[in-house]
Scaffold this motif. Sequence first.
Motif, PDB file in Angstrom:
ATOM      1  N   ARG A  10       0.855  -1.194   0.000  1.00 25.29           N
ATOM      2  CA  ARG A  10       0.000   0.000   0.000  1.00 25.29           C
ATOM      3  C   ARG A  10       0.880   1.229   0.000  1.00 25.29           C
ATOM      4  O   ARG A  10       1.989   1.206   0.524  1.00 25.29           O
ATOM      5  CB  ARG A  10      -0.874   0.068   1.257  1.00 25.29           C
ATOM      6  CG  ARG A  10      -2.011  -0.872   1.290  1.00 25.29           C
ATOM      7  CD  ARG A  10      -2.839  -0.707   2.554  1.00 25.29           C
ATOM      8  NE  ARG A  10      -3.860  -1.733   2.618  1.00 25.29           N
ATOM      9  CZ  ARG A  10      -5.049  -1.648   2.060  1.00 25.29           C
ATOM     10  NH1 ARG A  10      -5.376  -0.548   1.401  1.00 25.29           N
ATOM     11  NH2 ARG A  10      -5.925  -2.627   2.157  1.00 25.29           N
ATOM     12  N   LEU A  92      -1.917  -5.077  -9.939  1.00 25.54           N
ATOM     13  CA  LEU A  92      -1.718  -6.500  -9.672  1.00 25.54           C
ATOM     14  C   LEU A  92      -0.737  -7.109 -10.660  1.00 25.54           C
ATOM     15  O   LEU A  92      -0.856  -6.922 -11.873  1.00 25.54           O
ATOM     16  CB  LEU A  92      -3.043  -7.248  -9.772  1.00 25.54           C
ATOM     17  CG  LEU A  92      -4.077  -6.873  -8.711  1.00 25.54           C
ATOM     18  CD1 LEU A  92      -5.469  -6.854  -9.294  1.00 25.54           C
ATOM     19  CD2 LEU A  92      -4.006  -7.868  -7.561  1.00 25.54           C
ATOM     20  N   PHE A 105      -2.191 -14.638  -9.303  1.00 21.72           N
ATOM     21  CA  PHE A 105      -2.073 -13.221  -8.969  1.00 21.72           C
ATOM     22  C   PHE A 105      -1.387 -13.008  -7.638  1.00 21.72           C
ATOM     23  O   PHE A 105      -1.519 -13.811  -6.706  1.00 21.72           O
ATOM     24  CB  PHE A 105      -3.464 -12.582  -8.915  1.00 21.72           C
ATOM     25  CG  PHE A 105      -4.050 -12.326 -10.265  1.00 21.72           C
ATOM     26  CD1 PHE A 105      -4.678 -13.346 -10.958  1.00 21.72           C
ATOM     27  CD2 PHE A 105      -3.956 -11.075 -10.851  1.00 21.72           C
ATOM     28  CE1 PHE A 105      -5.213 -13.116 -12.222  1.00 21.72           C
ATOM     29  CE2 PHE A 105      -4.484 -10.842 -12.116  1.00 21.72           C
ATOM     30  CZ  PHE A 105      -5.108 -11.865 -12.794  1.00 21.72           C
ATOM     31  N   GLY A 106      -0.685 -11.873  -7.564  1.00 21.94           N
ATOM     32  CA  GLY A 106      -0.197 -11.408  -6.283  1.00 21.94           C
ATOM     33  C   GLY A 106      -1.326 -10.735  -5.510  1.00 21.94           C
ATOM     34  O   GLY A 106      -2.461 -10.650  -5.982  1.00 21.94           O
ATOM     35  N   GLU A 107      -0.994 -10.236  -4.310  1.00 20.74           N
ATOM     36  CA  GLU A 107      -2.000  -9.607  -3.475  1.00 20.74           C
ATOM     37  C   GLU A 107      -2.283  -8.164  -3.875  1.00 20.74           C
ATOM     38  O   GLU A 107      -3.209  -7.544  -3.366  1.00 20.74           O
ATOM     39  CB  GLU A 107      -1.565  -9.650  -2.009  1.00 20.74           C
ATOM     40  CG  GLU A 107      -1.518 -11.043  -1.423  1.00 20.74           C
ATOM     41  CD  GLU A 107      -2.873 -11.718  -1.361  1.00 20.74           C
ATOM     42  OE1 GLU A 107      -2.902 -12.948  -1.158  1.00 20.74           O
ATOM     43  OE2 GLU A 107      -3.918 -11.039  -1.516  1.00 20.74           O
ATOM     44  N   GLY A 108      -1.490  -7.643  -4.780  1.00 16.57           N
ATOM     45  CA  GLY A 108      -1.759  -6.307  -5.290  1.00 16.57           C
ATOM     46  C   GLY A 108      -1.058  -5.206  -4.521  1.00 16.57           C
ATOM     47  O   GLY A 108      -0.661  -5.374  -3.356  1.00 16.57           O
ATOM     48  N   TRP A 110      -1.879  -1.366  -3.445  1.00 18.93           N
ATOM     49  CA  TRP A 110      -3.027  -0.465  -3.338  1.00 18.93           C
ATOM     50  C   TRP A 110      -2.507   0.959  -3.281  1.00 18.93           C
ATOM     51  O   TRP A 110      -1.951   1.386  -2.278  1.00 18.93           O
ATOM     52  CB  TRP A 110      -3.827  -0.815  -2.082  1.00 18.93           C
ATOM     53  CG  TRP A 110      -4.373  -2.219  -2.105  1.00 18.93           C
ATOM     54  CD1 TRP A 110      -3.674  -3.385  -2.171  1.00 18.93           C
ATOM     55  CD2 TRP A 110      -5.746  -2.593  -2.048  1.00 18.93           C
ATOM     56  NE1 TRP A 110      -4.513  -4.458  -2.173  1.00 18.93           N
ATOM     57  CE2 TRP A 110      -5.803  -4.011  -2.082  1.00 18.93           C
ATOM     58  CE3 TRP A 110      -6.940  -1.876  -1.965  1.00 18.93           C
ATOM     59  CZ2 TRP A 110      -7.006  -4.725  -2.052  1.00 18.93           C
ATOM     60  CZ3 TRP A 110      -8.139  -2.593  -1.903  1.00 18.93           C
ATOM     61  CH2 TRP A 110      -8.158  -3.988  -1.959  1.00 18.93           C
TER      62      TRP A 110
ATOM     63  N   TYR B  36     -12.138 -16.859 -10.473  1.00 19.21           N
ATOM     64  CA  TYR B  36     -11.344 -16.334  -9.369  1.00 19.21           C
ATOM     65  C   TYR B  36     -12.270 -15.830  -8.268  1.00 19.21           C
ATOM     66  O   TYR B  36     -13.359 -15.334  -8.534  1.00 19.21           O
ATOM     67  CB  TYR B  36     -10.461 -15.170  -9.815  1.00 19.21           C
ATOM     68  CG  TYR B  36      -9.320 -15.539 -10.729  1.00 19.21           C
ATOM     69  CD1 TYR B  36      -9.467 -15.495 -12.111  1.00 19.21           C
ATOM     70  CD2 TYR B  36      -8.086 -15.924 -10.207  1.00 19.21           C
ATOM     71  CE1 TYR B  36      -8.419 -15.825 -12.950  1.00 19.21           C
ATOM     72  CE2 TYR B  36      -7.029 -16.257 -11.047  1.00 19.21           C
ATOM     73  CZ  TYR B  36      -7.200 -16.199 -12.414  1.00 19.21           C
ATOM     74  OH  TYR B  36      -6.154 -16.531 -13.247  1.00 19.21           O
ATOM     75  N   GLN B  38     -12.191 -13.095  -5.078  1.00 14.77           N
ATOM     76  CA  GLN B  38     -11.436 -11.988  -4.512  1.00 14.77           C
ATOM     77  C   GLN B  38     -12.102 -11.523  -3.229  1.00 14.77           C
ATOM     78  O   GLN B  38     -13.186 -10.948  -3.251  1.00 14.77           O
ATOM     79  CB  GLN B  38     -11.316 -10.827  -5.490  1.00 14.77           C
ATOM     80  CG  GLN B  38     -10.368  -9.730  -5.003  1.00 14.77           C
ATOM     81  CD  GLN B  38     -10.150  -8.638  -6.030  1.00 14.77           C
ATOM     82  OE1 GLN B  38     -11.011  -8.353  -6.852  1.00 14.77           O
ATOM     83  NE2 GLN B  38      -8.982  -7.997  -5.995  1.00 14.77           N
ATOM     84  N   GLY B  41      -9.662  -6.702   0.196  1.00 10.46           N
ATOM     85  CA  GLY B  41      -8.283  -6.393   0.529  1.00 10.46           C
ATOM     86  C   GLY B  41      -7.256  -7.385   0.010  1.00 10.46           C
ATOM     87  O   GLY B  41      -6.076  -7.274   0.361  1.00 10.46           O
ATOM     88  N   LYS B  42      -7.702  -8.318  -0.821  1.00 10.15           N
ATOM     89  CA  LYS B  42      -6.777  -9.333  -1.318  1.00 10.15           C
ATOM     90  C   LYS B  42      -6.780  -9.402  -2.837  1.00 10.15           C
ATOM     91  O   LYS B  42      -7.664  -8.856  -3.494  1.00 10.15           O
ATOM     92  CB  LYS B  42      -7.137 -10.701  -0.735  1.00 10.15           C
ATOM     93  CG  LYS B  42      -7.005 -10.783   0.775  1.00 10.15           C
ATOM     94  CD  LYS B  42      -7.229 -12.205   1.252  1.00 10.15           C
ATOM     95  CE  LYS B  42      -7.023 -12.313   2.753  1.00 10.15           C
ATOM     96  NZ  LYS B  42      -7.195 -13.707   3.235  1.00 10.15           N
ATOM     97  N   GLY B  43      -5.794 -10.085  -3.369  1.00  8.74           N
ATOM     98  CA  GLY B  43      -5.750 -10.314  -4.798  1.00  8.74           C
ATOM     99  C   GLY B  43      -6.649 -11.477  -5.195  1.00  8.74           C
ATOM    100  O   GLY B  43      -7.127 -12.236  -4.344  1.00  8.74           O
ATOM    101  N   PRO B  44      -6.926 -11.630  -6.487  1.00  8.00           N
ATOM    102  CA  PRO B  44      -7.773 -12.737  -6.958  1.00  8.00           C
ATOM    103  C   PRO B  44      -7.121 -14.089  -6.663  1.00  8.00           C
ATOM    104  O   PRO B  44      -5.929 -14.272  -6.894  1.00  8.00           O
ATOM    105  CB  PRO B  44      -7.864 -12.484  -8.462  1.00  8.00           C
ATOM    106  CG  PRO B  44      -7.513 -11.056  -8.652  1.00  8.00           C
ATOM    107  CD  PRO B  44      -6.519 -10.745  -7.586  1.00  8.00           C
ATOM    108  N   PHE B  46      -7.270 -18.155  -7.424  1.00  8.75           N
ATOM    109  CA  PHE B  46      -7.745 -19.173  -8.361  1.00  8.75           C
ATOM    110  C   PHE B  46      -8.698 -20.139  -7.654  1.00  8.75           C
ATOM    111  O   PHE B  46      -8.427 -20.620  -6.554  1.00  8.75           O
ATOM    112  CB  PHE B  46      -6.543 -19.939  -8.916  1.00  8.75           C
ATOM    113  CG  PHE B  46      -6.899 -21.171  -9.712  1.00  8.75           C
ATOM    114  CD1 PHE B  46      -6.939 -22.414  -9.102  1.00  8.75           C
ATOM    115  CD2 PHE B  46      -7.186 -21.073 -11.049  1.00  8.75           C
ATOM    116  CE1 PHE B  46      -7.264 -23.548  -9.837  1.00  8.75           C
ATOM    117  CE2 PHE B  46      -7.507 -22.195 -11.797  1.00  8.75           C
ATOM    118  CZ  PHE B  46      -7.547 -23.437 -11.185  1.00  8.75           C
ATOM    119  N   PHE B  89     -14.981 -13.521 -10.090  1.00  6.31           N
ATOM    120  CA  PHE B  89     -14.745 -13.112 -11.472  1.00  6.31           C
ATOM    121  C   PHE B  89     -14.552 -14.335 -12.342  1.00  6.31           C
ATOM    122  O   PHE B  89     -13.840 -15.270 -11.969  1.00  6.31           O
ATOM    123  CB  PHE B  89     -13.463 -12.270 -11.579  1.00  6.31           C
ATOM    124  CG  PHE B  89     -13.521 -10.939 -10.909  1.00  6.31           C
ATOM    125  CD1 PHE B  89     -12.971 -10.762  -9.643  1.00  6.31           C
ATOM    126  CD2 PHE B  89     -14.100  -9.861 -11.533  1.00  6.31           C
ATOM    127  CE1 PHE B  89     -13.012  -9.524  -9.016  1.00  6.31           C
ATOM    128  CE2 PHE B  89     -14.143  -8.616 -10.926  1.00  6.31           C
ATOM    129  CZ  PHE B  89     -13.600  -8.455  -9.658  1.00  6.31           C
TER     130      PHE B  89
END
Lengths: 114, 110
Positions: A10, A92, A105-108, A110, B36, B38, B41-44, B46, B89
Amino acid sequence: SAVISQKPSRDICQRGTSLTIQCQVDSQVTMMFWYRQQPGQSLTLIATANQGSEATYESGFVIDKFPISRPNLTFSTLTVSNMSPEDSSIYLCSVGVSSGNTIYFGEGSWLTVV
Amino acid sequence: GESVGLHLPTLSVQEGDNSIINCAYSNSASDYFIWYKQESGKGPQFIIDIRSNMDKRQGQRVTVLLNKTVKHLSLQIAATQPGDSAVYFCAGEHTDKLIFGTGTRLQVFP
Protein backbone atom coordinates in the motif's frame (compact mmCIF):
# COMPACT_ATOMS: atom_id res chain seq x y z
CA SER A 1 1.35 -22.67 -8.16
CA ALA A 2 3.74 -19.74 -7.86
CA VAL A 3 4.19 -17.48 -4.84
CA ILE A 4 4.07 -13.85 -5.89
CA SER A 5 5.26 -10.98 -3.71
CA GLN A 6 4.51 -7.37 -4.47
CA LYS A 7 6.01 -4.26 -2.94
CA PRO A 8 4.72 -1.90 -1.75
CA SER A 9 1.48 -3.44 -0.60
CA ARG A 10 0.00 0.00 0.00
CA ASP A 11 1.06 3.58 -0.52
CA ILE A 12 -0.30 7.08 -0.48
CA CYS A 13 1.31 9.20 -3.16
CA GLN A 14 1.39 12.86 -4.01
CA ARG A 15 0.08 13.84 -7.41
CA GLY A 16 2.79 14.46 -9.95
CA THR A 17 5.13 11.89 -8.45
CA SER A 18 6.01 8.43 -9.75
CA LEU A 19 6.02 5.11 -7.94
CA THR A 20 7.63 1.82 -8.89
CA ILE A 21 5.97 -1.43 -7.90
CA GLN A 22 8.02 -4.59 -7.68
CA CYS A 23 6.86 -8.13 -8.38
CA GLN A 24 8.97 -11.10 -7.28
CA VAL A 25 8.09 -14.71 -8.05
CA ASP A 26 9.51 -17.69 -6.20
CA SER A 27 10.13 -19.64 -9.40
CA GLN A 28 10.87 -18.98 -13.03
CA VAL A 29 7.77 -18.22 -15.04
CA THR A 30 7.22 -17.77 -18.72
CA MET A 31 4.65 -15.02 -18.56
CA MET A 32 4.24 -11.99 -16.36
CA PHE A 33 1.43 -9.47 -16.63
CA TRP A 34 0.36 -6.25 -14.96
CA TYR A 35 -3.29 -5.49 -14.28
CA ARG A 36 -5.11 -2.50 -12.88
CA GLN A 37 -8.25 -2.74 -10.76
CA GLN A 38 -9.95 0.58 -10.13
CA PRO A 39 -12.17 0.89 -7.04
CA GLY A 40 -15.19 -1.39 -7.30
CA GLN A 41 -14.25 -2.51 -10.80
CA SER A 42 -12.94 -5.57 -12.55
CA LEU A 43 -9.38 -6.18 -13.65
CA THR A 44 -7.96 -4.60 -16.80
CA LEU A 45 -4.77 -5.80 -18.44
CA ILE A 46 -2.16 -3.05 -18.70
CA ALA A 47 0.64 -4.95 -20.41
CA THR A 48 2.57 -8.16 -20.81
CA ALA A 49 6.06 -7.91 -19.34
CA ASN A 50 8.54 -9.50 -21.73
CA GLN A 51 11.91 -10.64 -20.55
CA GLY A 52 14.72 -8.72 -22.18
CA SER A 53 12.51 -6.65 -24.44
CA GLU A 54 9.91 -3.93 -24.31
CA ALA A 55 6.57 -4.74 -22.73
CA THR A 56 3.49 -5.24 -24.89
CA TYR A 57 0.84 -2.70 -23.94
CA GLU A 58 -2.90 -3.00 -24.27
CA SER A 59 -5.05 -0.37 -25.88
CA GLY A 60 -5.30 2.70 -23.66
CA PHE A 61 -1.99 2.14 -21.89
CA VAL A 62 1.34 3.61 -22.97
CA ILE A 63 4.95 3.11 -22.01
CA ASP A 64 5.52 6.71 -20.96
CA LYS A 65 2.82 6.42 -18.30
CA PHE A 66 3.47 2.81 -17.25
CA PRO A 67 7.07 1.85 -17.95
CA ILE A 68 7.73 -1.81 -17.23
CA SER A 69 10.91 -3.76 -16.75
CA ARG A 70 11.52 -7.49 -16.70
CA PRO A 71 15.20 -8.27 -16.34
CA ASN A 72 14.75 -12.00 -15.70
CA LEU A 73 12.19 -14.80 -15.36
CA THR A 74 11.31 -14.07 -11.72
CA PHE A 75 11.12 -10.29 -11.42
CA SER A 76 9.31 -7.34 -12.94
CA THR A 77 8.56 -3.73 -12.09
CA LEU A 78 5.74 -1.40 -13.05
CA THR A 79 6.14 2.34 -12.66
CA VAL A 80 3.12 4.61 -12.48
CA SER A 81 4.41 7.96 -13.71
CA ASN A 82 3.24 11.48 -13.03
CA MET A 83 0.37 10.23 -10.92
CA SER A 84 -3.02 11.85 -10.66
CA PRO A 85 -5.97 10.90 -8.43
CA GLU A 86 -7.40 8.91 -11.36
CA ASP A 87 -4.46 6.52 -10.96
CA SER A 88 -5.71 5.47 -7.54
CA SER A 89 -6.15 1.75 -8.04
CA ILE A 90 -4.94 -1.68 -7.15
CA TYR A 91 -2.07 -2.75 -9.38
CA LEU A 92 -1.72 -6.50 -9.67
CA CYS A 93 1.12 -8.64 -10.91
CA SER A 94 0.17 -11.99 -12.39
CA VAL A 95 2.18 -14.87 -13.74
CA GLY A 96 1.77 -17.95 -15.88
CA VAL A 97 4.21 -20.81 -15.56
CA SER A 98 3.77 -21.65 -19.21
CA SER A 99 1.50 -20.84 -22.10
CA GLY A 100 -2.05 -22.11 -21.75
CA ASN A 101 -1.83 -22.71 -18.03
CA THR A 102 -3.31 -21.08 -14.98
CA ILE A 103 -2.57 -17.43 -14.30
CA TYR A 104 -1.87 -16.59 -10.65
CA PHE A 105 -2.07 -13.22 -8.97
CA GLY A 106 -0.20 -11.41 -6.28
CA GLU A 107 -2.00 -9.61 -3.47
CA GLY A 108 -1.76 -6.31 -5.29
CA SER A 109 -0.36 -2.87 -4.57
CA TRP A 110 -3.03 -0.46 -3.34
CA LEU A 111 -2.19 3.06 -4.43
CA THR A 112 -4.00 6.20 -3.36
CA VAL A 113 -3.02 9.44 -5.06
CA VAL A 114 -3.79 12.64 -3.19
CA GLY B 1 -13.86 -8.01 -29.73
CA GLU B 2 -13.42 -10.09 -26.62
CA SER B 3 -15.61 -9.42 -23.68
CA VAL B 4 -16.64 -11.45 -20.71
CA GLY B 5 -19.60 -10.29 -18.67
CA LEU B 6 -21.71 -11.35 -15.74
CA HIS B 7 -25.48 -11.34 -15.47
CA LEU B 8 -25.86 -10.20 -11.86
CA PRO B 9 -23.73 -7.78 -9.85
CA THR B 10 -24.83 -9.14 -6.44
CA LEU B 11 -26.04 -12.53 -5.31
CA SER B 12 -27.40 -13.09 -1.81
CA VAL B 13 -27.80 -16.63 -0.49
CA GLN B 14 -28.52 -18.25 2.81
CA GLU B 15 -25.82 -20.28 4.47
CA GLY B 16 -26.11 -23.90 3.42
CA ASP B 17 -27.84 -23.17 0.14
CA ASN B 18 -26.22 -23.67 -3.25
CA SER B 19 -24.96 -20.64 -5.20
CA ILE B 20 -24.85 -20.26 -8.95
CA ILE B 21 -22.86 -17.45 -10.53
CA ASN B 22 -23.21 -16.93 -14.27
CA CYS B 23 -20.94 -15.51 -16.92
CA ALA B 24 -21.25 -14.91 -20.65
CA TYR B 25 -18.42 -14.52 -23.11
CA SER B 26 -18.34 -13.23 -26.65
CA ASN B 27 -15.16 -14.57 -28.23
CA SER B 28 -15.68 -18.11 -29.43
CA ALA B 29 -11.89 -18.39 -29.84
CA SER B 30 -11.42 -18.37 -26.05
CA ASP B 31 -10.23 -21.83 -25.15
CA TYR B 32 -9.59 -21.62 -21.44
CA PHE B 33 -11.70 -20.19 -18.63
CA ILE B 34 -10.90 -19.51 -15.01
CA TRP B 35 -12.97 -18.53 -12.00
CA TYR B 36 -11.34 -16.33 -9.37
CA LYS B 37 -12.45 -15.36 -5.88
CA GLN B 38 -11.44 -11.99 -4.51
CA GLU B 39 -11.91 -11.29 -0.83
CA SER B 40 -11.81 -7.78 0.50
CA GLY B 41 -8.28 -6.39 0.53
CA LYS B 42 -6.78 -9.33 -1.32
CA GLY B 43 -5.75 -10.31 -4.80
CA PRO B 44 -7.77 -12.74 -6.96
CA GLN B 45 -7.48 -16.33 -5.86
CA PHE B 46 -7.75 -19.17 -8.36
CA ILE B 47 -10.79 -21.39 -7.75
CA ILE B 48 -11.25 -23.65 -10.73
CA ASP B 49 -10.64 -23.72 -14.45
CA ILE B 50 -12.04 -25.43 -17.50
CA ARG B 51 -10.86 -25.87 -21.05
CA SER B 52 -13.06 -25.55 -24.09
CA ASN B 53 -12.94 -29.28 -24.82
CA MET B 54 -14.85 -29.93 -21.59
CA ASP B 55 -18.35 -28.99 -20.47
CA LYS B 56 -18.08 -29.69 -16.76
CA ARG B 57 -15.40 -29.80 -14.12
CA GLN B 58 -15.73 -30.39 -10.41
CA GLY B 59 -13.61 -29.37 -7.49
CA GLN B 60 -14.16 -29.33 -3.77
CA ARG B 61 -17.69 -27.89 -3.33
CA VAL B 62 -17.39 -26.09 -6.66
CA THR B 63 -18.44 -27.04 -10.17
CA VAL B 64 -17.89 -25.11 -13.37
CA LEU B 65 -20.16 -25.66 -16.35
CA LEU B 66 -19.32 -24.53 -19.85
CA ASN B 67 -21.90 -24.24 -22.62
CA LYS B 68 -20.04 -23.35 -25.78
CA THR B 69 -23.20 -23.26 -27.87
CA VAL B 70 -24.52 -20.22 -26.03
CA LYS B 71 -21.10 -19.03 -24.79
CA HIS B 72 -22.07 -19.34 -21.16
CA LEU B 73 -20.10 -20.26 -18.08
CA SER B 74 -21.32 -20.87 -14.56
CA LEU B 75 -19.82 -21.49 -11.15
CA GLN B 76 -21.80 -23.56 -8.69
CA ILE B 77 -20.89 -23.53 -5.02
CA ALA B 78 -22.46 -26.25 -2.92
CA ALA B 79 -23.49 -25.66 0.70
CA THR B 80 -22.42 -22.03 0.65
CA GLN B 81 -20.56 -20.91 3.76
CA PRO B 82 -19.88 -17.45 5.23
CA GLY B 83 -16.27 -17.81 4.10
CA ASP B 84 -17.51 -17.90 0.51
CA SER B 85 -18.53 -14.25 0.73
CA ALA B 86 -16.42 -12.43 -1.85
CA VAL B 87 -16.46 -11.07 -5.38
CA TYR B 88 -16.22 -13.74 -8.04
CA PHE B 89 -14.74 -13.11 -11.47
CA CYS B 90 -14.76 -15.26 -14.55
CA ALA B 91 -11.97 -14.79 -17.05
CA GLY B 92 -11.52 -16.10 -20.57
CA GLU B 93 -8.13 -16.69 -22.08
CA HIS B 94 -7.16 -16.14 -25.67
CA THR B 95 -3.58 -15.83 -26.94
CA ASP B 96 -2.36 -16.10 -23.33
CA LYS B 97 -4.30 -13.01 -22.26
CA LEU B 98 -7.04 -13.10 -19.66
CA ILE B 99 -10.11 -10.95 -20.16
CA PHE B 100 -12.12 -10.51 -16.98
CA GLY B 101 -15.83 -10.19 -16.43
CA THR B 102 -17.35 -7.45 -14.32
CA GLY B 103 -17.62 -9.53 -11.16
CA THR B 104 -20.43 -10.79 -8.93
CA ARG B 105 -20.51 -10.08 -5.22
CA LEU B 106 -21.69 -13.12 -3.26
CA GLN B 107 -23.23 -12.35 0.13
CA VAL B 108 -23.94 -15.22 2.48
CA PHE B 109 -26.52 -14.73 5.22
CA PRO B 110 -26.84 -16.91 8.33
